[in-house]
Design a protein around this motif. Sequence first.
Motif, PDB file in Angstrom:
ATOM      1  N   GLY A  98     -14.470  19.064 -10.761  1.00 51.06           N
ATOM      2  CA  GLY A  98     -14.284  18.846  -9.078  1.00 51.06           C
ATOM      3  C   GLY A  98     -15.215  19.425  -8.078  1.00 51.06           C
ATOM      4  N   GLU A  99     -16.346  19.776  -8.681  1.00 53.18           N
ATOM      5  CA  GLU A  99     -18.026  20.488  -7.729  1.00 53.18           C
ATOM      6  C   GLU A  99     -18.594  19.044  -7.092  1.00 53.18           C
ATOM      7  OE1 GLU A  99     -17.842  25.132  -9.547  1.00 53.18           O
ATOM      8  OE2 GLU A  99     -19.484  23.016 -10.539  1.00 53.18           O
TER       9      GLU A  99
ATOM     10  N   LEU B  19     -34.777  29.073   3.428  1.00 54.51           N
ATOM     11  CA  LEU B  19     -33.733  29.278   4.303  1.00 54.51           C
ATOM     12  C   LEU B  19     -32.734  29.136   4.788  1.00 54.51           C
ATOM     13  CD1 LEU B  19     -35.416  25.762   6.252  1.00 54.51           C
ATOM     14  CD2 LEU B  19     -36.220  28.027   7.078  1.00 54.51           C
ATOM     15  N   LEU B  20     -32.181  28.527   3.823  1.00 50.23           N
ATOM     16  CA  LEU B  20     -30.323  28.723   3.327  1.00 50.23           C
ATOM     17  C   LEU B  20     -29.984  29.172   2.228  1.00 50.23           C
ATOM     18  CD1 LEU B  20     -29.892  24.539   4.977  1.00 50.23           C
ATOM     19  CD2 LEU B  20     -29.346  27.262   6.232  1.00 50.23           C
ATOM     20  N   GLY B  21     -30.296  29.684   1.424  1.00 47.13           N
ATOM     21  CA  GLY B  21     -30.357  30.193   0.360  1.00 47.13           C
ATOM     22  C   GLY B  21     -30.068  29.069  -1.273  1.00 47.13           C
ATOM     23  N   PHE B  22     -29.432  29.517  -2.256  1.00 47.08           N
ATOM     24  CA  PHE B  22     -28.529  28.886  -2.842  1.00 47.08           C
ATOM     25  C   PHE B  22     -26.957  28.733  -2.623  1.00 47.08           C
ATOM     26  CE2 PHE B  22     -32.069  31.126  -5.283  1.00 47.08           C
ATOM     27  CZ  PHE B  22     -32.836  30.024  -5.634  1.00 47.08           C
ATOM     28  N   THR B  23     -26.794  27.426  -1.736  1.00 42.58           N
ATOM     29  CA  THR B  23     -25.702  28.462  -0.858  1.00 42.58           C
ATOM     30  C   THR B  23     -24.938  26.217  -1.184  1.00 42.58           C
ATOM     31  OG1 THR B  23     -26.215  26.831   1.019  1.00 42.58           O
ATOM     32  CG2 THR B  23     -26.526  29.678   0.544  1.00 42.58           C
ATOM     33  N   PHE B  24     -23.759  25.838  -0.324  1.00 40.63           N
ATOM     34  CA  PHE B  24     -22.994  24.423  -0.765  1.00 40.63           C
ATOM     35  C   PHE B  24     -24.334  23.576   0.167  1.00 40.63           C
ATOM     36  CE2 PHE B  24     -20.557  21.712   0.415  1.00 40.63           C
ATOM     37  CZ  PHE B  24     -19.718  20.923  -1.027  1.00 40.63           C
TER      38      PHE B  24
ATOM     39  N   THR C 217     -25.869  15.784 -10.269  1.00 36.45           N
ATOM     40  CA  THR C 217     -26.874  16.192 -11.644  1.00 36.45           C
ATOM     41  C   THR C 217     -27.756  17.584 -11.140  1.00 36.45           C
ATOM     42  OG1 THR C 217     -28.285  15.025 -11.754  1.00 36.45           O
ATOM     43  CG2 THR C 217     -25.445  14.121 -13.029  1.00 36.45           C
ATOM     44  N   VAL C 218     -28.366  17.422 -10.143  1.00 31.35           N
ATOM     45  CA  VAL C 218     -30.035  18.030 -10.204  1.00 31.35           C
ATOM     46  C   VAL C 218     -29.779  19.506  -9.039  1.00 31.35           C
ATOM     47  CG1 VAL C 218     -31.989  18.153  -9.067  1.00 31.35           C
ATOM     48  CG2 VAL C 218     -31.432  16.148  -9.946  1.00 31.35           C
ATOM     49  N   THR C 219     -28.054  19.510  -8.285  1.00 33.26           N
ATOM     50  CA  THR C 219     -27.356  20.439  -7.656  1.00 33.26           C
ATOM     51  C   THR C 219     -27.780  21.574  -8.948  1.00 33.26           C
ATOM     52  OG1 THR C 219     -25.268  20.016  -8.191  1.00 33.26           O
ATOM     53  CG2 THR C 219     -26.947  18.934  -6.389  1.00 33.26           C
ATOM     54  N   SER C 220     -26.344  21.838  -9.793  1.00 37.32           N
ATOM     55  CA  SER C 220     -27.024  22.314 -11.190  1.00 37.32           C
ATOM     56  C   SER C 220     -27.859  23.455 -11.173  1.00 37.32           C
ATOM     57  CB  SER C 220     -26.532  22.132 -11.742  1.00 37.32           C
ATOM     58  OG  SER C 220     -28.248  21.142 -12.743  1.00 37.32           O
ATOM     59  N   LEU C 221     -29.151  23.279 -10.834  1.00 37.73           N
ATOM     60  CA  LEU C 221     -30.645  24.208 -10.292  1.00 37.73           C
ATOM     61  C   LEU C 221     -30.303  24.763  -9.160  1.00 37.73           C
ATOM     62  CD1 LEU C 221     -33.105  21.724 -10.934  1.00 37.73           C
ATOM     63  CD2 LEU C 221     -32.079  23.178 -12.798  1.00 37.73           C
ATOM     64  N   LEU C 222     -29.488  24.626  -8.600  1.00 45.09           N
ATOM     65  CA  LEU C 222     -29.275  25.824  -7.118  1.00 45.09           C
ATOM     66  C   LEU C 222     -27.702  26.362  -6.930  1.00 45.09           C
ATOM     67  CD1 LEU C 222     -29.343  23.523  -4.583  1.00 45.09           C
ATOM     68  CD2 LEU C 222     -31.339  24.707  -6.087  1.00 45.09           C
ATOM     69  N   GLY C 223     -27.406  26.289  -8.941  1.00 45.12           N
ATOM     70  CA  GLY C 223     -26.009  27.049  -9.230  1.00 45.12           C
ATOM     71  C   GLY C 223     -24.815  26.591  -8.573  1.00 45.12           C
ATOM     72  N   ASN C 224     -24.573  25.166  -7.826  1.00 46.53           N
ATOM     73  CA  ASN C 224     -23.959  25.013  -7.576  1.00 46.53           C
ATOM     74  C   ASN C 224     -23.107  23.957  -8.010  1.00 46.53           C
ATOM     75  OD1 ASN C 224     -24.132  25.905  -4.722  1.00 46.53           O
ATOM     76  ND2 ASN C 224     -25.977  24.652  -4.059  1.00 46.53           N
ATOM     77  N   GLY C 225     -22.894  24.214  -9.506  1.00 47.80           N
ATOM     78  CA  GLY C 225     -22.143  23.162  -9.988  1.00 47.80           C
ATOM     79  C   GLY C 225     -22.291  21.957 -10.142  1.00 47.80           C
TER      80      GLY C 225
END
Length: 230
Positions: free
Chosen positions: A34-35, A90-95, A168-176
């Motif tokens: 879903g993420e 700038l935005l942190g580990f955000t969506f 798939t790379v966004t998992s490194l930011l903790g965004n699932g």
Amino acid sequence: MHASVTPLLADSSRPLFEWRWVERNADAILQRLGEHGALTATALGVGLVLSLALATLCLRYRWFYPFVVGAAGALYVIPSLGAFALLVPLLGFTFATSVIPLATYTLLILIRNIVTGVQQVPTEVREAAVGMGFTRRRLLWQVELPLALPVVIAGLRVAAVTTIGLVTVTSLLGNGGLGYFIRAGIQTPIPNPSPIIVGIVLSIALAVLVDLLLWLSERALAPWARRAVR
């Protein structure tokens, strides 16, 4: 609340794929899927809106097109990890940190296809619409863009598949996303192939499904294009 994932234990006798691992982590798999879908849909939506706005300006002011394509091309070649790293301070580990680079990667493909599709509309169709009193804006939104739909959706299909792969790379930011399982499977003392296979297979399946849905939408929204090919 994030679904918990069963700890990945190092085991030298681990089989290539464990269905029991899938059963234990079914809730987490659905959550990550879903993420992945949410990140993809948001990035495509933002990219499409921006591309329509920029393509409209390019069609009205032809001299603007090379600059827009050049800027979109420059953004496209920035490595995804580098783009994410630039936004984190700038935005942190955000969506938003995940969505902004993903959306910018769609611009080059979508802007080119929108402009190309509109330019391919037959001149006699434009002249007939103008003769009927269509304004420039009405001509674009009611005649040119609908006729350009096959080319626009073709670009959207490429952008969608590309975005699903990049998510798939966004998992490194903790965004699932499904990249979480690929990373989790690698980061064990002895790599666990089960989550890696799940992440890869579901990413491919999602890309195929989205591409199929867009193809079907093209056939439904632009049936004349299908008849023209025959």
